[in-house]
Design an enzyme around this catalytic site. Structure first.
Site, short mmCIF file in Angstrom:
data_model
loop_
_atom_site.label_atom_id
_atom_site.label_comp_id
_atom_site.label_asym_id
_atom_site.label_seq_id
_atom_site.Cartn_x
_atom_site.Cartn_y
_atom_site.Cartn_z
N ASP A 11 3.59 9.48 -2.42
CA ASP A 11 2.96 10.44 -1.57
C ASP A 11 3.70 10.59 -0.34
OD1 ASP A 11 0.44 10.61 -2.70
OD2 ASP A 11 -0.29 8.74 -2.16
N GLY A 46 1.05 5.06 3.53
CA GLY A 46 1.56 3.80 2.81
C GLY A 46 0.32 3.00 2.80
N ARG A 49 -6.42 2.62 0.59
CA ARG A 49 -7.62 3.57 0.95
C ARG A 49 -8.55 2.78 1.68
NH1 ARG A 49 -10.44 5.38 -4.07
NH2 ARG A 49 -8.11 5.72 -4.67
N LYS A 146 0.93 -2.73 1.32
CA LYS A 146 2.17 -2.31 2.42
C LYS A 146 1.61 -2.66 3.76
CE LYS A 146 4.27 0.98 -0.73
NZ LYS A 146 4.53 2.57 -0.74
N GLU A 170 11.02 5.74 1.26
CA GLU A 170 9.57 5.67 1.89
C GLU A 170 9.59 6.55 2.94
OE1 GLU A 170 6.72 4.50 2.17
OE2 GLU A 170 6.60 3.02 0.61
C1 BG6 Z 1 -0.49 5.92 -0.03
C2 BG6 Z 1 -0.59 6.86 1.09
O1 BG6 Z 1 0.71 6.34 -0.77
O2 BG6 Z 1 -1.46 5.91 -0.85
C3 BG6 Z 1 -1.81 6.50 1.57
O3 BG6 Z 1 0.48 7.07 1.82
C4 BG6 Z 1 -3.00 6.41 0.96
O4 BG6 Z 1 -2.12 7.64 2.71
C5 BG6 Z 1 -2.63 5.22 -0.08
O5 BG6 Z 1 -4.24 5.98 1.66
C6 BG6 Z 1 -3.87 5.13 -1.02
O6 BG6 Z 1 -3.95 6.28 -1.78
P1 BG6 Z 1 -5.20 6.75 -2.92
O7 BG6 Z 1 -4.85 7.67 -3.54
O8 BG6 Z 1 -5.51 5.25 -3.81
O9 BG6 Z 1 -6.43 6.66 -2.04
MG MG Z 2 4.06 7.69 1.13
#
Ligand code: BG6
Ligand code: MG
Length: 219
Positions: A11, A46, A49, A146, A170
């Site tokens: 992301d 990073g 959730r 992380k 990153e």
């Molecule tokens: C990371 C994002 O890659 O994934 C975060 O930078 C996000 O913002 C995290 O909260 C968890 O993602 P998901 O898709 O499992 O909700």
């Molecule tokens: Mg990211």
């Protein structure tokens, strides 16, 4: 020479999904009666959730809630996020990412994904990049999020490359911290002021030359 491995966050590095995470969190915050700004969203990059929701409710909204509400908001946020990304396709791959991936593939350099997201694999599939990655380590595989280095250390192990010989791209403060903690070469993608703890900084992949990639490979 020791083999070099390349680890990419997803992301905000490979695809422009950081904005969709932001919109989904903002929607939830607004529904609960408070604001959520882009500056606050930087700290969510990073971050898992669950941890994001804890920060949103405890530190930003400062609201009381039950475990049941917490669980249902976790689901709600993800459903909104999935709705935002439902029509995602290769047009959301960030500029020049395919150039770098193709070059690494051509040179037979091992490539891994190291993401906190539990939606990582379907996103790579949607944008047609899954087959570039020998290894995919995501939010479904790690116990410690992380800035803990776990996600990158697992990726290095699966790539069979020493952590010291891994390069990590990153866009998140927590992600650069994780790469540094793993003793890998951290490359911040985004705002240099926010990611000043990275070894190298670039605003995006269009600023990364093949000469620089070659330097990383031969280090
Ligand atoms: C990371 C994002 O890659 O994934 C975060 O930078 C996000 O913002 C995290 O909260 C968890 O993602 P998901 O898709 O499992 O909700
Ligand atoms: Mg990211």
């Amino acid at each position: 020479m020791n083999k070099t491995g390349f680890i990419f966050d997803l992301d905000g590095v490979i695809v422009d999904t950081a904005k969709y995470h932001y919109l989904a969190w903002k929607k939830l915050a607004n529904d609960l009666g408070f604001e959520f700004t882009k500056e606050q969203n930087e700290l969510f990059k990073g971050v898992s959730r669950k941890r994001c929701l804890e920060i949103l409710l405890n530190d930003i909204g400062k609201i009381n809630y039950t475990q049941e509400q917490f669980d249902s908001w976790m689901i709600e946020k993800n459903e909104d996020y999935l709705e935002f990304i439902s029509n995602m396709n290769s047009s959301e791959i960030l500029p020049d990412v395919p150039k770098v991936l193709n070059y690494l593939k051509e040179k037979e350099i091992p490539i891994a994904l190291g993401s906190a997201s539990k939606n990582a694999k379907p996103i790579l599939e949607k944008v047609g990049l899954l087959n570039y990655f020998q290894v995919v380590v995501d939010g479904t595989h790690v116990a410690k999020a992380k800035p803990d280095p776990e996600v990158f250390l697992i990726a290095a192990k699966q790539l069979k490359v020493n952590p010291e010989n891994c390069v990590v791209f990153e866009d998140a403060v927590a992600g650069v911290e994780a790469a540094n903690a793993a003793r890998m070469t951290s490359i911040g993608i985004g705002d240099q002021n926010i990611l000043s703890h990275a070894k190298y900084n670039f605003t995006d992949f269009t600023k990364i030359s093949i000469q620089f990639i070659n330097k990383l490979i031969s280090n």
